[in-house]
Design an enzyme around this catalytic site. Sequence first.
Site, short mmCIF file in Angstrom:
data_model
loop_
_atom_site.label_atom_id
_atom_site.label_comp_id
_atom_site.label_asym_id
_atom_site.label_seq_id
_atom_site.Cartn_x
_atom_site.Cartn_y
_atom_site.Cartn_z
CE LYS A 70 -3.89 1.92 2.67
NZ LYS A 70 -4.78 1.66 3.85
CB SER A 140 -7.58 3.99 2.94
OG SER A 140 -6.88 3.28 3.97
CB SER A 164 -8.68 1.30 5.81
OG SER A 164 -9.24 2.56 6.00
#
Length: 431
Positions: A70, A140, A164
């Site tokens: 990420k 996210s 997330s």
Amino acid sequence: MTAAEAAAKIRDGALTCEALTRSCLERIEARDATVKAWLYLDKPRAIAIARELDKRAPMGPLHGLPLGVKDMIDTCDMPTTHNSPVFQDYRPARDAACVAVARSSGAVILGKTDTLEFAAAGRRAATRHPQNAAHTPGGSSSGSGAAVGDRQVQLAFGTQTGGSHIRPASFNGIYGLKPTWSSVSREGAKQYANSLDTIGWYGRSVDDLTLVAKAFRLHEAGEIASPDIASLRVAWCRTPFWSKIEPAGEAALEAACARLAQAGASVTELVLPPLFDGMFEAQNTIMMAEGRASFLDVALEFGDRLHGDFHERVDNALGITPERLLAAYDLAATARKAFEALYADFDVVLTPASCGEAPESHYSTGDHVFNAMWTLLHVPCLAIPCTTGPKGLPVGVQVVAPRQADARLLAMAQAMAPVIDHETPRYAHIA
């Protein structure tokens, strides 16, 4: 192949690291123009690293396995943009601790996956749902969830401050572990809320999650035998926020309960006491208040160039007082002890991983109302695919254990997953 299947073939000499990496890159080449999961890829470097790994003895449980990171987690050989306009040229000098552990365990860091800006607010990821590009993959951890869900990579790191990590797992029909808070170092990952932020990982099976847990030396990971399903005492929990559930989310929870009961597990309802009614508000209070400190430096440095969402946090737009913040901290501390005391009557909690299917949106990443409380409790959460909703998109559930019981949760999930997850589509294509 799942990561665990690929790891076994690499160990046996039936598969090379290079062949596995090339197959992932070919899938990305074919699909990512639509899915948009990746912000950065260095294909020649990934192939070169995989080829080098084929010359070495196994370095660890992740040897030769491609892994996505990420893009708010630092990588020394790739940009870390945080999906922010003000960090497009940022190249860290060192890996984040989690990336360093993965490399030392033999993982091939394939690239950086798209994310909500700073994994918090502001600019949304460009990523689309692998099965229907009109829908969000969640966030996210948008790119990581979609990349694993679309079979572009075996494993990927995500993070969770509210929901997330687990919510995108539900939306994309994959497995995800949010381990006990603080059990994995967050050094080198952008901080949002210090007492909530947790690094987790995605895979396509419980065995995949266990491989990564072993690399991070979570206590007894992979050492506890999977129990017989008939011996498990499962407590299903609507949570105090049941009014937010959607028909698809309710159906997934009901299906998981029915399948477990049919397989012989003891399944009973857990109704949480009123103490837990304020947990969502408490999580949001802590997240926003701690975000003031986390984003103050970038707000001062970049001014109007930084998205207004972050200035709202820094300026305390919600008017959070010290007394309100302390009350939230105190509630969380009391609730953690109270929740774990309930485990005298059951082994594991089964609860929604999301409200329902992924919303039809390129802005909203979904509601974290069924994740926030568990994040605040600091407990390990494991997402299991379960069924599909009316639009044909995956809907999962999550299982929850007490703090530091990650290995036991993985072992129980090994027994539960084949029962719960038997109808989620395994290969996604854009509708």
